[in-house]
Structure formats: structure tokens, C-alpha cells
Motif scaffolding. Structure first.
Motif, PDB file in Angstrom:
ATOM      1  N   ALA B  34     -31.289  20.111 -80.799  1.00  0.00           N
ATOM      2  CA  ALA B  34     -31.610  19.544 -79.482  1.00  0.00           C
ATOM      3  C   ALA B  34     -30.448  19.707 -78.506  1.00  0.00           C
ATOM      4  CB  ALA B  34     -31.978  18.070 -79.631  1.00  0.00           C
ATOM      5  N   GLN B  35     -29.223  19.577 -79.009  1.00  0.00           N
ATOM      6  CA  GLN B  35     -28.073  19.702 -78.106  1.00  0.00           C
ATOM      7  C   GLN B  35     -27.883  21.151 -77.640  1.00  0.00           C
ATOM      8  OE1 GLN B  35     -24.653  17.377 -79.108  1.00  0.00           O
ATOM      9  NE2 GLN B  35     -23.302  18.548 -77.783  1.00  0.00           N
ATOM     10  N   ARG B  36     -28.113  22.081 -78.562  1.00  0.00           N
ATOM     11  CA  ARG B  36     -28.000  23.489 -78.159  1.00  0.00           C
ATOM     12  C   ARG B  36     -29.116  23.839 -77.171  1.00  0.00           C
ATOM     13  NH1 ARG B  36     -22.968  25.280 -79.617  1.00  0.00           N
ATOM     14  NH2 ARG B  36     -22.543  24.763 -81.771  1.00  0.00           N
ATOM     15  N   MET B  37     -30.276  23.267 -77.380  1.00  0.00           N
ATOM     16  CA  MET B  37     -31.407  23.566 -76.498  1.00  0.00           C
ATOM     17  C   MET B  37     -31.213  22.954 -75.112  1.00  0.00           C
ATOM     18  SD  MET B  37     -33.744  25.569 -77.715  1.00  0.00           S
ATOM     19  CE  MET B  37     -35.124  25.293 -76.631  1.00  0.00           C
ATOM     20  N   THR B  38     -30.765  21.691 -75.074  1.00  0.00           N
ATOM     21  CA  THR B  38     -30.679  21.000 -73.780  1.00  0.00           C
ATOM     22  C   THR B  38     -29.280  21.080 -73.163  1.00  0.00           C
ATOM     23  OG1 THR B  38     -30.107  18.893 -74.832  1.00  0.00           O
ATOM     24  CG2 THR B  38     -32.448  19.321 -74.465  1.00  0.00           C
ATOM     25  N   GLU B 134     -22.710  29.190 -71.762  1.00  0.00           N
ATOM     26  CA  GLU B 134     -23.436  29.734 -70.613  1.00  0.00           C
ATOM     27  C   GLU B 134     -24.207  30.996 -70.985  1.00  0.00           C
ATOM     28  OE1 GLU B 134     -20.722  27.917 -66.978  1.00  0.00           O
ATOM     29  OE2 GLU B 134     -20.527  30.060 -67.489  1.00  0.00           O
ATOM     30  N   ALA B 135     -23.616  31.802 -71.868  1.00  0.00           N
ATOM     31  CA  ALA B 135     -24.302  33.033 -72.292  1.00  0.00           C
ATOM     32  C   ALA B 135     -25.584  32.697 -73.056  1.00  0.00           C
ATOM     33  CB  ALA B 135     -23.377  33.868 -73.167  1.00  0.00           C
ATOM     34  N   PRO B 140     -33.522  33.981 -72.093  1.00  0.00           N
ATOM     35  CA  PRO B 140     -34.876  33.453 -71.915  1.00  0.00           C
ATOM     36  C   PRO B 140     -35.172  32.431 -73.028  1.00  0.00           C
ATOM     37  CG  PRO B 140     -34.872  35.838 -71.762  1.00  0.00           C
ATOM     38  CD  PRO B 140     -33.505  35.442 -72.224  1.00  0.00           C
ATOM     39  N   PRO B 141     -35.995  31.391 -72.738  1.00  0.00           N
ATOM     40  CA  PRO B 141     -36.192  30.287 -73.686  1.00  0.00           C
ATOM     41  C   PRO B 141     -36.498  30.702 -75.130  1.00  0.00           C
ATOM     42  CG  PRO B 141     -37.334  29.828 -71.655  1.00  0.00           C
ATOM     43  CD  PRO B 141     -36.776  31.203 -71.516  1.00  0.00           C
ATOM     44  N   ASN B 142     -37.366  31.685 -75.323  1.00  0.00           N
ATOM     45  CA  ASN B 142     -37.722  32.078 -76.687  1.00  0.00           C
ATOM     46  C   ASN B 142     -36.570  32.768 -77.422  1.00  0.00           C
ATOM     47  OD1 ASN B 142     -40.243  30.977 -76.856  1.00  0.00           O
ATOM     48  ND2 ASN B 142     -41.297  32.827 -76.134  1.00  0.00           N
ATOM     49  N   GLN B 143     -35.811  33.578 -76.691  1.00  0.00           N
ATOM     50  CA  GLN B 143     -34.647  34.226 -77.304  1.00  0.00           C
ATOM     51  C   GLN B 143     -33.602  33.180 -77.665  1.00  0.00           C
ATOM     52  OE1 GLN B 143     -33.053  37.617 -75.133  1.00  0.00           O
ATOM     53  NE2 GLN B 143     -35.097  38.236 -74.485  1.00  0.00           N
ATOM     54  N   LYS B 144     -33.422  32.246 -76.735  1.00  0.00           N
ATOM     55  CA  LYS B 144     -32.442  31.179 -76.956  1.00  0.00           C
ATOM     56  C   LYS B 144     -32.823  30.356 -78.199  1.00  0.00           C
ATOM     57  CE  LYS B 144     -30.807  27.058 -74.535  1.00  0.00           C
ATOM     58  NZ  LYS B 144     -30.899  26.295 -73.274  1.00  0.00           N
ATOM     59  N   MET B 145     -34.113  30.028 -78.303  1.00  0.00           N
ATOM     60  CA  MET B 145     -34.557  29.228 -79.450  1.00  0.00           C
ATOM     61  C   MET B 145     -34.389  29.998 -80.759  1.00  0.00           C
ATOM     62  SD  MET B 145     -38.075  27.146 -79.969  1.00  0.00           S
ATOM     63  CE  MET B 145     -37.966  26.291 -78.429  1.00  0.00           C
ATOM     64  N   LEU B 174     -36.918  39.274 -80.810  1.00  0.00           N
ATOM     65  CA  LEU B 174     -36.233  38.302 -79.935  1.00  0.00           C
ATOM     66  C   LEU B 174     -34.725  38.307 -80.200  1.00  0.00           C
ATOM     67  CD1 LEU B 174     -38.689  35.249 -80.157  1.00  0.00           C
ATOM     68  CD2 LEU B 174     -38.184  36.579 -78.100  1.00  0.00           C
ATOM     69  N   LEU B 175     -34.367  38.374 -81.482  1.00  0.00           N
ATOM     70  CA  LEU B 175     -32.939  38.363 -81.835  1.00  0.00           C
ATOM     71  C   LEU B 175     -32.259  39.660 -81.429  1.00  0.00           C
ATOM     72  CD1 LEU B 175     -33.005  36.571 -85.304  1.00  0.00           C
ATOM     73  CD2 LEU B 175     -32.126  35.677 -83.153  1.00  0.00           C
ATOM     74  N   HIS B 176     -32.975  40.766 -81.540  1.00  0.00           N
ATOM     75  CA  HIS B 176     -32.434  42.068 -81.128  1.00  0.00           C
ATOM     76  C   HIS B 176     -32.109  42.040 -79.624  1.00  0.00           C
ATOM     77  CE1 HIS B 176     -32.147  46.380 -80.408  1.00  0.00           C
ATOM     78  NE2 HIS B 176     -33.138  46.279 -79.533  1.00  0.00           N
ATOM     79  N   ARG B 177     -33.072  41.525 -78.846  1.00  0.00           N
ATOM     80  CA  ARG B 177     -32.856  41.449 -77.392  1.00  0.00           C
ATOM     81  C   ARG B 177     -31.722  40.488 -77.060  1.00  0.00           C
ATOM     82  NH1 ARG B 177     -38.584  42.225 -75.405  1.00  0.00           N
ATOM     83  NH2 ARG B 177     -38.806  44.469 -75.740  1.00  0.00           N
ATOM     84  N   ALA B 178     -31.742  39.308 -77.724  1.00  0.00           N
ATOM     85  CA  ALA B 178     -30.714  38.293 -77.452  1.00  0.00           C
ATOM     86  C   ALA B 178     -29.325  38.844 -77.779  1.00  0.00           C
ATOM     87  CB  ALA B 178     -30.992  37.047 -78.279  1.00  0.00           C
ATOM     88  N   ARG B 179     -29.221  39.520 -78.903  1.00  0.00           N
ATOM     89  CA  ARG B 179     -27.921  40.099 -79.308  1.00  0.00           C
ATOM     90  C   ARG B 179     -27.411  41.092 -78.268  1.00  0.00           C
ATOM     91  NH1 ARG B 179     -29.174  39.917 -85.312  1.00  0.00           N
ATOM     92  NH2 ARG B 179     -27.280  39.082 -86.246  1.00  0.00           N
ATOM     93  N   GLY B 180     -28.339  41.892 -77.743  1.00  0.00           N
ATOM     94  CA  GLY B 180     -27.962  42.884 -76.724  1.00  0.00           C
ATOM     95  C   GLY B 180     -27.376  42.199 -75.495  1.00  0.00           C
ATOM     96  N   THR B 181     -28.047  41.134 -75.033  1.00  0.00           N
ATOM     97  CA  THR B 181     -27.569  40.418 -73.841  1.00  0.00           C
ATOM     98  C   THR B 181     -26.227  39.736 -74.131  1.00  0.00           C
ATOM     99  OG1 THR B 181     -29.893  39.958 -73.355  1.00  0.00           O
ATOM    100  CG2 THR B 181     -28.262  38.689 -72.116  1.00  0.00           C
ATOM    101  N   LEU B 182     -26.155  39.068 -75.273  1.00  0.00           N
ATOM    102  CA  LEU B 182     -24.922  38.350 -75.618  1.00  0.00           C
ATOM    103  C   LEU B 182     -23.745  39.311 -75.778  1.00  0.00           C
ATOM    104  CD1 LEU B 182     -26.390  35.788 -78.191  1.00  0.00           C
ATOM    105  CD2 LEU B 182     -25.594  35.290 -75.880  1.00  0.00           C
TER     106      LEU B 182
END
Lengths: 154, 192
Positions: B34-38, B134-135, B140-145, B174-182
Motif C-alpha cells: 500500500a505504501q509503494r502504491m500510494t 519518482e521513477a 503507468p498504474p499496471n506497470q507500477k503494480m 508489463l515488467l519488460h516495459r517498466a524495466r525499459g522506462t526505469l
């Protein structure tokens, strides 16, 4: 193996989600391609970096607060139940209550109105003399009638 | 059978101590999620309390259809998404203070420095932590989750997919995309 294809699979490679055959192919490619190896290194480091920083702390009172909340909600629900247990019973009795109320009102009206309707002979005579026979339903008080007679006589 | 499901079934049959054990096992995991999400400690504690209350009240109707962790994380996921949706409708400032569980107000960018590090090192670490947060927040919410569930809660792709209600393949994507952005944002700040 083509670089583009390898890069698309790097995330799964790092998470150990690939089959043995594909994993070996990618490993071999990374040995021969420095750019892909750099990419894999960067992805791996940033993934590691995510866990840096202060650990999230749990409030030491979390459990106590939870059980306190449960107790509070239970007592709230209990009082609501007490109210809801009483009111449905009352609701079940409501037709009887309505009938009782109507009967009581009826009896009350009977005793309040009827004595006025029981006009005595004397009242009838006075009202007749005053020409108030038609208004007798309204003016039912002998004292008033007496007063009217007195006024008229004057 | 999943031992946590067994505990839940025991609680369903009136054993309150089983729920206490579930609290011990899951409070930290749910608060972390919850803390990571909010991004808000106080809100995370509040969400976690709500999650356990829902589980507590739903015990009478509980049917073990999945692992207990999937069940409880799904509730946490829904509550977090609701809070984030509500937050969209209220003004939010990056400068607004964060309330800690002890009721202290912290500046949004304040992170306790280690007492043993130099001020410079503490400052650098603080900056990195802000950057990481911040990164992850910018995803996007689904990648973050997907990142939070797999990276911070150490859940498998399979479990993350059940919690998020999608396929295992979708989690991989989702993880592939998130990793690319991060990687783009964080790689220049990586050590070594």
C-alpha cells in the motif's frame, strides 16, 4: 540471435522465466555482443537499485489498533442490532397499534362530543326561545344559553 | 493446502488466534504494497487496516478458491486503486507534508539519514531514494503494480497475474516495459 529479439527477452531472462534452451542462446549472445551485454547490465542494476533505501516500517501499534477497531465496530453493530431487533417487533405490532389508536380516539370523541349532543329539555326550551335551535350543535353550553337569554331579556 | 487458508478456515470456525497469526504474517506485506502504491505511509497504514477488517468481516462467507495471499492482495489492490482514483479528484502538492505513523509530519522529500553516514553521503542517498520513488511513481498504474508485487513483495509472475486479474504473459510484458522506462531514468544514477 538478433539483438532486437534478445533485448525483448532480457526482462524474462533476468527473472529466470525462460526455458533452458532459450536461456543458453541469450547467454551466448551476451558474451559476443557488448551492446546487449551493457543493456542487460543496466537493466539488472536498475532493478537492484529499486530496493535501495529505507525499509518501510510497520507501526508497532498496528495490531493493537486493528483489534481496537474490531471491538469498536462490534459494539457499534451491537447497538444497531439492538435497535433493529426492537423496531421490527414494534413494526409487526403496528397494525394493532393503529387500530387501538383509532378505537381510543373514537371512544374519546364519543365521550367528548356525545354529552354535548345529549341536549336536555331545559336547553331545548331556552334555545327555542332564543331562536338558536339550529345552532344548538354549536352552542351546547347551558351557561352560554343562559347568558344569551339574560342579554336578550335586557 | 495453503497454511494461511487453513488459518482462515480456523478463524471462520471461531478461532480468533488464527486471525492474529494472519495479521502477523501479512501486516508488513500489505503495508509495503500500500505504501509503494500510494507513496504515503499514513494512508498505507489506513488501507492495511481496512484490508484486514474486510477479511475479518468476510470470514463467514470465505471460500478457499485461491491462495490466501492472492485473496488478501486482491483486496489491497482494489482499495489502493480506489484511493488513487479518489486522489485524482483532490488537489495534490509535491510539497505537502507526509504524516508518519507516529503522527509526525515529514516533508515529502525527507528521508531519515543514517546516523553513521556523512552529511554528503546522506544527501546523495536521499536524492537517489527520491529519484527511485519518482521513477516508480511515474510508471503507468499496471506497470507500477506489477513492479511492486514482483520486486517489493517478491511475488511470482503467477501470483501477480492472479492478483491483477491478467495473464502471466501480460505480467511479463508489463515488467519488460517498466524495466525499459526505469532503465532510461535510473541507469545514469546507478553505482559502479
Amino acid at each position: 540471435m538478433i539483438c532486437g529479439k534478445v533485448r525483448k527477452r532480457l526482462s524474462l531472462f533476468l527473472d529466470g522465466r525462460l526455458g533452458e534452451k532459450e536461456r543458453r542462446k541469450i547467454k551466448a549472445h551476451l558474451v559476443s555482443c557488448s551492446r546487449c551485454a551493457q543493456e542487460e547490465e543496466a537493466l539488472s542494476r536498475t532493478w537492484e537499485m529499486l530496493k535501495e533505501g529505507k525499509e518501510i516500517e510497520v507501526s508497532p501499534n498496528f495490531k493493537a489498533q486493528f483489534w481496537e477497531r474490531v471491538t469498536r465496530e462490534k459494539s457499534k453493530v451491537g447497538s444497531e442490532k439492538r435497535v433493529s431487533v426492537f423496531f421490527p417487533r414494534l413494526w409487526r405490532w403496528s397494525p394493532a397499534l393503529v387500530i387501538m389508536t383509532i378505537l381510543l380516539l373514537g371512544v374519546g370523541m364519543y365521550f367528548k362530543v356525545l354529552p354535548g349532543r345529549r341536549v336536555s329539555e331545559e336547553e331545548m326550551q331556552i334555545a327555542g326561545r332564543l331562536g338558536l335551535l339550529e345552532d344548538l350543535g354549536v352552542i351546547q353550553n347551558l351557561d352560554w344559553l343562559d347568558d344569551f337569554e339574560t342579554i336578550k331579556q335586557r | 493446502m495453503d497454511p494461511d487458508v487453513e488459518l482462515m478456515l480456523k478463524f471462520k470456525n471461531g478461532d480468533t488466534s488464527s486471525f492474529d497469526l494472519l495479521l502477523d504474517r501479512y501486516q508488513e506485506k500489505i503495508i509495503v504494497f500500500a505504501q509503494r502504491m500510494t507513496g504515503d505511509r499514513s494512508e498505507a497504514q489506513d488501507i492495511a487496516q481496512e484490508v484486514f477488517l474486510r477479511v475479518y468481516h468476510a470470514a463467514g462467507k470465505y471460500q478457499p478458491k485461491a491462495k490466501f495471499s492472492t485473496y488478501i492482495f486482491r483486496i489491497a489492490r482494489n482499495l489502493c486503486l480506489n484511493r488513487l482514483r479518489e486522489r485524482k479528484h483532490r488537489p495534490f502538492s509535491l510539497d505537502c507534508p507526509i504524516t508518519t505513523a507516529e503522527g509526525r509530519k515529514k516533508s515529502r522529500d525527507f528521508i531519515d539519514p543514517s546516523p553513521h553516514s556523512s552529511p554528503r553521503a546522506a544527501l546523495e542517498r536521499k536524492e537517489r531514494q527520491i529519484l527511485i520513488r519518482e521513477a516508480v511513481d511515474s510508471l503507468p498504474p499496471n506497470q507500477k503494480m506489477a513492479v511492486i508485487l514482483t520486486r517489493y513483495n517478491d511475488l511470482s509472475y503467477e501470483e501477480a497475474s492472479k492478483i491483477m486479474g491478467c495473464s502471466v504473459g501480460a505480467i511479463g510484458l508489463l515488467l519488460h516495459r517498466a524495466r525499459g522506462t526505469l532503465r532510461k531514468v535510473l541507469a545514469p544514477h546507478c553505482k559502479g
